[in-house]
Design an enzyme around this catalytic site. Structure first.
Site, PDB file in Angstrom:
ATOM      1  N   TYR A 141       0.825  -1.213   0.000  1.00 15.21           N
ATOM      2  CA  TYR A 141       0.000   0.000   0.000  1.00 15.21           C
ATOM      3  C   TYR A 141       0.862   1.267   0.000  1.00 15.21           C
ATOM      4  O   TYR A 141       0.371   2.349  -0.313  1.00 15.21           O
ATOM      5  CB  TYR A 141      -0.944   0.030   1.210  1.00 15.21           C
ATOM      6  N   LYS A 192       2.963 -15.314   1.822  1.00 13.72           N
ATOM      7  CA  LYS A 192       2.819 -16.012   0.546  1.00 13.72           C
ATOM      8  C   LYS A 192       4.238 -16.343   0.089  1.00 13.72           C
ATOM      9  O   LYS A 192       4.693 -15.956  -0.986  1.00 13.72           O
ATOM     10  CB  LYS A 192       2.071 -15.096  -0.445  1.00 13.72           C
ATOM     11  N   ASP A 224      -3.656 -17.872   1.220  1.00 16.00           N
ATOM     12  CA  ASP A 224      -4.839 -18.502   0.621  1.00 16.00           C
ATOM     13  C   ASP A 224      -5.408 -19.557   1.576  1.00 16.00           C
ATOM     14  O   ASP A 224      -6.620 -19.646   1.782  1.00 16.00           O
ATOM     15  CB  ASP A 224      -4.530 -19.085  -0.767  1.00 16.00           C
ATOM     16  N   ASP A 248      -5.595  -6.481   5.691  1.00 18.88           N
ATOM     17  CA  ASP A 248      -6.785  -5.724   5.326  1.00 18.88           C
ATOM     18  C   ASP A 248      -7.912  -6.696   4.977  1.00 18.88           C
ATOM     19  O   ASP A 248      -9.047  -6.600   5.473  1.00 18.88           O
ATOM     20  CB  ASP A 248      -6.419  -4.861   4.099  1.00 18.88           C
ATOM     21  N   ASP A 252     -11.218  -8.171   7.600  1.00 16.55           N
ATOM     22  CA  ASP A 252     -12.628  -7.959   7.254  1.00 16.55           C
ATOM     23  C   ASP A 252     -13.381  -9.284   7.227  1.00 16.55           C
ATOM     24  O   ASP A 252     -14.535  -9.365   7.670  1.00 16.55           O
ATOM     25  CB  ASP A 252     -12.764  -7.262   5.895  1.00 16.55           C
TER      26      ASP A 252
END
Ligand code: NAD
Length: 365
Positions: A141, A192, A224, A248, A252
């Protein structure tokens, strides 16, 4: 010792839930002998209306001087057409980066009284208590270079940079290990590493740091798989630590396991333990001004502030217990309404938490 707390209501329901948090804070301060001085500031659309900027210099100055900040929410339709730099969300991003808030703590706790509100089966979520520790000021980000450019063949391409330094990884991982020590002693680091070099380094640094925490059990998981496990068997997790983008998304998803966004607090901390405490939800313009907003996420953010910035874990426990009491009493704002429960508004819910806190004192006498 005195503590300065800055209140930033922001926009729409932010203006309605901050007063409820303030009531609760006042009761806890009296009961636990805390000298808390509050002042208010402007942020988001409210600051644009008053001063022309979403984060006025005076707000930043007050935030720097404060031990902690309680923030409602920013944004809404009245501000959607402003220039990018004047958008309320810019104020929020800027205050987080100016205060160096690198660590975002997002608990996902299933209150037994609300187990039917979850999208998962009750047996999968009952007793759920996860803490997601998300890195907030680095990763893809913020990484440079970034942008949209035109290639020589005329086709446009978008690009971002996923970058983490060792020190950035170490500081967020340390926060996660410290949190795990205060909880159930388990950390799951999400990466990852089978594809992204930045997360190969992430895994190495987290593994090295684990040697300082022999009492904490460390597990690594690819993102994943972590997403899958969160909806398959979420109770396997205690603390999850991950980078900005994965955090992020996963936080959620974890939030929704608990049913209502109106119940979820968060904390964003810097290296000095100062922080901004805010609900996970936004400014909910659709229900603003109607006494419908659930103030419990905001009130639970006060509990997190007491625990992490004001060193008053007993006050935090008292608030969390009081929230349990009002749910046991069957009080429900519309977002968590269910058959046979008593509908209440924002103010009545705040009053009920205050009454439950006061009743704890009477019970102990
Ligand atoms: P939102 O979280 O404001 O609302 C989503 C839904 O949840 C709405 O139906 C709303 O009524 C409901 N809801 C949210 N909080 C609730 C509460 N406490 N009690 C009961 N119901 C609640 O998200 P959105 O509608 O996508 O965004 C609205 C505005 O908020 C946008 O301008 C957005 O940019 C902003 N926003 C701000 C923050 C923040 O300040 N941290 C976070 C997310 C969104």
């Amino acid at each position: 010792m005195s503590h300065n707390v800055l209140l930033l209501p922001g926009d729409y329901i932010g203006q309605e839930i901050i007063p409820e948090a303030e009531k609760v804070l006042a009761v806890v301060a009296t009961r636990f002998g805390l000298d808390i001085r509050t002042e208010r500031g402007l942020i988001g659309g409210a600051a644009v209306d008053a001063e022309g900027f979403p984060l006025p210099a005076s707000t930043l100055e007050k935030a720097r001087a404060a031990d902690a900040v309680l923030l409602g929410a920013v944004g809404g339709p009245a501000y959607d057409n402003l220039d990018r730099d004047l958008r309320p969300e810019k104020g929020l991003l800027r205050i987080r980066s100016e205060l160096g808030l690198f660590g975002n703590l997002r608990p996902a706790i299933m209150y037994p009284q609300l187990v039917d509100a979850s999208s998962l089966k009750p047996e999968l979520v009952s007793g759920l208590d996860i803490l997601i520790v998300r890195e907030l000021t680095g990763g893809i980000y913020f990484g440079q270079p970034r942008g949209i450019r035109e290639r020589e063949d005329g086709e446009r391409e978008g690009f971002n940079t996923y970058i983490y330094s060792e020190s950035e990884i170490r500081r967020i991982a340390r926060l996660a290990f410290e949190m795990a020590r205060k909880r159930n002693g388990r950390v799951c680091s999400v990466d990852k590493a089978n594809v992204l070099e930045a997360t190969v380094l992430w895994r190495e640094v987290v593994t090295e740091l684990a040697q300082d925490y022999p009492d904490v059990e460390l597990e690594h998981m690819y993102v994943d798989n972590a997403a899958m496990q969160l909806v398959r068997a979420p109770k396997q997790f205690d603390v999850m630590v991950t980078g900005n983008m994965f955090g992020d998304i996963l936080s959620d998803a974890a939030a929704m396991l608990t049913g209502s966004i109106g119940m979820l607090p968060s904390a964003s901390l810097n290296e000095k333990g100062e922080g901004i405490y805010e609900p996970c939800h936004g400014s909910a313009p659709d229900i603003a001004g109607q006494d419908k907003a659930n103030p419990l996420a905001m009130i639970l953010s006060v509990a997190m502030m007491l625990r992490y910035s004001l060193d008053c874990a007993a006050g935090a426990d008292a608030i969390e217990a009081a929230v349990g009491t009002v749910l046991d009493q069957g009080l429900r704002t519309p977002d968590i309404a269910s058959d046979g429960c008593q509908p209440v508004g924002t103010v009545a819910m705040g009053d009920a938490v205050v009454a439950a806190l006061n009743a704890q004192v009477n019970d102990n006498e």
